[in-house]
Design a protein around this motif. Structure first.
Motif, short mmCIF file in Angstrom:
data_model
loop_
_atom_site.label_atom_id
_atom_site.label_comp_id
_atom_site.label_asym_id
_atom_site.label_seq_id
_atom_site.Cartn_x
_atom_site.Cartn_y
_atom_site.Cartn_z
N ILE A 70 -8.66 24.31 -6.28
CA ILE A 70 -8.71 25.40 -5.31
C ILE A 70 -9.33 26.67 -5.87
N THR A 71 -8.90 27.00 -7.06
CA THR A 71 -9.24 28.30 -7.60
C THR A 71 -10.74 28.58 -7.67
N ASP A 72 -11.46 27.66 -8.32
CA ASP A 72 -12.84 28.03 -8.62
C ASP A 72 -13.71 28.16 -7.37
N SER A 73 -14.71 28.96 -7.49
CA SER A 73 -15.76 29.14 -6.49
C SER A 73 -15.36 29.95 -5.25
N VAL A 74 -14.12 30.39 -5.18
CA VAL A 74 -13.80 31.30 -4.08
C VAL A 74 -13.65 32.71 -4.63
N PHE A 75 -13.19 32.78 -5.85
CA PHE A 75 -12.90 34.09 -6.42
C PHE A 75 -13.98 34.58 -7.39
N ASP A 76 -15.04 33.80 -7.53
CA ASP A 76 -16.02 34.20 -8.56
C ASP A 76 -16.75 35.49 -8.19
N GLU A 85 -14.59 36.37 6.34
CA GLU A 85 -14.57 35.25 7.29
C GLU A 85 -15.22 34.02 6.69
N GLU A 86 -16.36 34.24 6.08
CA GLU A 86 -17.09 33.13 5.48
C GLU A 86 -16.26 32.47 4.39
N LYS A 87 -15.66 33.32 3.54
CA LYS A 87 -14.82 32.79 2.45
C LYS A 87 -13.64 32.01 3.01
N PHE A 88 -13.11 32.54 4.09
CA PHE A 88 -11.96 31.91 4.74
C PHE A 88 -12.29 30.47 5.13
N MET A 89 -13.44 30.33 5.75
CA MET A 89 -13.89 28.99 6.17
C MET A 89 -14.06 28.08 4.96
N ILE A 90 -14.73 28.60 3.98
CA ILE A 90 -14.99 27.79 2.79
C ILE A 90 -13.69 27.39 2.11
N PHE A 91 -12.81 28.34 2.00
CA PHE A 91 -11.53 28.11 1.34
C PHE A 91 -10.80 26.92 1.96
N TRP A 92 -10.64 26.96 3.25
CA TRP A 92 -9.85 25.91 3.89
C TRP A 92 -10.60 24.59 3.98
N ARG A 93 -11.91 24.68 4.12
CA ARG A 93 -12.68 23.43 4.10
C ARG A 93 -12.50 22.72 2.77
N ASN A 136 -1.64 32.61 -1.27
CA ASN A 136 -1.13 33.91 -0.85
C ASN A 136 -2.01 35.06 -1.31
N ARG A 137 -2.51 34.92 -2.51
CA ARG A 137 -3.36 35.98 -3.03
C ARG A 137 -4.59 36.14 -2.13
N PHE A 138 -5.15 35.00 -1.77
CA PHE A 138 -6.34 35.02 -0.93
C PHE A 138 -6.03 35.62 0.45
N LEU A 139 -4.92 35.21 1.02
CA LEU A 139 -4.58 35.71 2.36
C LEU A 139 -4.22 37.20 2.33
N THR A 189 -10.21 27.78 14.94
CA THR A 189 -9.05 28.17 15.76
C THR A 189 -8.05 28.98 14.94
N ILE A 190 -7.86 28.57 13.72
CA ILE A 190 -6.99 29.34 12.83
C ILE A 190 -7.55 30.75 12.67
N TRP A 191 -8.82 30.80 12.44
CA TRP A 191 -9.44 32.12 12.28
C TRP A 191 -9.27 32.98 13.52
N ASN A 192 -9.47 32.38 14.69
CA ASN A 192 -9.24 33.12 15.94
C ASN A 192 -7.84 33.72 15.99
N GLY A 193 -6.90 32.96 15.47
CA GLY A 193 -5.52 33.44 15.51
C GLY A 193 -5.29 34.67 14.66
N VAL A 194 -5.99 34.76 13.55
CA VAL A 194 -5.66 35.83 12.61
C VAL A 194 -6.68 36.97 12.57
N LYS A 195 -7.87 36.73 13.10
CA LYS A 195 -8.90 37.77 12.98
C LYS A 195 -8.49 39.00 13.79
N ILE A 196 -9.08 40.10 13.40
CA ILE A 196 -8.75 41.38 14.05
C ILE A 196 -9.19 41.41 15.51
#
Lengths: 196, 196
Positions: A70-76, A85-93, A136-139, A189-196
């Motif tokens: 999980i860790t690598d490539s999202v926090f670099d 938003e983009e990171k969010f998609m990548i993270f969960w994918r 949690n850190r990411f969220l 759909t998850i993103w729709n739920g949480v986005k501003i």
DNA sequence: GCAGTTCGAATGAACATTCAATACACACAT
DNA sequence: ATGTGTGTATTGAATGTTCATTCGAACTGC
């Protein structure tokens, strides 16, 4: 952070995981783990105190595998409000694709969390869950960047992880596999739920 | 649809559920179920062919309890595009509150679905899941009324149920209980995800 | 030699399941 | 009402199996 395992240990862990995937914890006797990993029972007891110990260590092993991935490539590179938003998609994918590639780890963790072992583990090591922390850190980053609607961070965590885990579960156990497209739909759909 | 159980059977089921909640399937021997339900081992074997049979029937029993609860009071008056949001909230609040009131049923079902029993069950009875159907019916209603954004109905199901189940799980096993307010926050977030 | 490994038969405990004996409930006949 | 029969319900000690776990012997590399 990351413990190294000997070749033998890896062998035993992997065999145990794959047996547990289709027989469950208790349908998997030590004797079979021994046979599957090509060592004698005695050897297993050389490396592990007991079956409980094996399972507890298998849990650490599995969590390490997950965390490492999980860790690598999202926090670099730095997270900003604009690229969140983009990171969010990548993270969960990535999260989903990891477990789909390693169903035995997923199945083991599911069984573990739903069993009395988890409580045993918490008492013994009272360690905080690393992959939980990563998520949690990411969220929370999203919350404080104002990229995510204000809400209890615990609810945010529950909301995202819950649906994602359920998707994976259905994919692994269920009859109907999910298409790439459906997975994207869920994350959207998850993103729709949480986005501003 | 709803099978009636004898007093003895109810007694056995309830004891089994409560033992399984804190010991798990396999930490719960028949002898203890007997003791807890104040009958002898022989009696249990009078009513159930085997432990597997007991667990399989306990599954049906649990599902019936859930179904009975979920169904009523959401479908009594007609669902419209205008009242759908409100019904949606009520539906999931009821769902959550049922399981919070019956943690042993929740825990049992969780363990069951994550175990090889579920597959066994599907093979034996190949019955469709009634409570699953109820949920799907309600969600599909929302889709066809255009109260919910167009998406794969299977993904919609996964999305809603996943996060809700995860909340319940955390509430039951976790250290941190959820407040009424947090529960509402979650349902609101789910609604944000799916609303038009 | 010695420390670290590996082996697998032997041990014992836990448990699911069986079964023969006993108690109970109800119907029917006397 | 009193016995008698029949099926059902209940009991728990006895059985056999499945496993986790042990341990002394054998092997390995140094």
């Amino acid at each position: 952070m990351n413990i190294q395992y000997t070749h033998k240990e890896e062998q035993i862990f992997q065999s145990a995981l794959s047996l547990i995937l289709d027989k469950g914890f208790h349908g998997t006797p030590m004797s079979q783990i021994a046979k599957a990993s090509q060592v004698s029972i005695g050897t297993i007891y050389h490396y592990f105190e007991s079956k409980d110990d094996l399972i507890l260590q298998l849990f650490s092993y599995s969590k390490n595998k997950v965390s490492a991935f999980i860790t690598d490539s999202v926090f670099d590179d730095p997270i900003t409000k604009e690229n969140y938003e983009e990171k969010f998609m990548i993270f969960w994918r990535r999260f989903i694709s990891f477990y789909l590639k390693h169903p035995s780890i997923f199945s083991f963790l599911e069984q573990f969390y739903a069993s009395p072992y988890y409580e045993m583990y918490q008492k013994k090591y009272c360690a905080s869950n690393y992959s939980e922390d990563t998520i949690n850190r990411f969220l929370n980053e999203g919350l404080s960047l104002n990229a995510i609607r204000k809400m209890s961070s615990h609810i945010l965590y529950t909301f995202c992880l819950g649906s994602v885990i359920f998707l994976i579960r259905n994919s692994i156990y269920g009859q109907k596999k999910h298409t790439e497209n459906q997975i994207n739909q869920l994350i959207q759909t998850i993103w729709n739920g949480v986005k501003i």
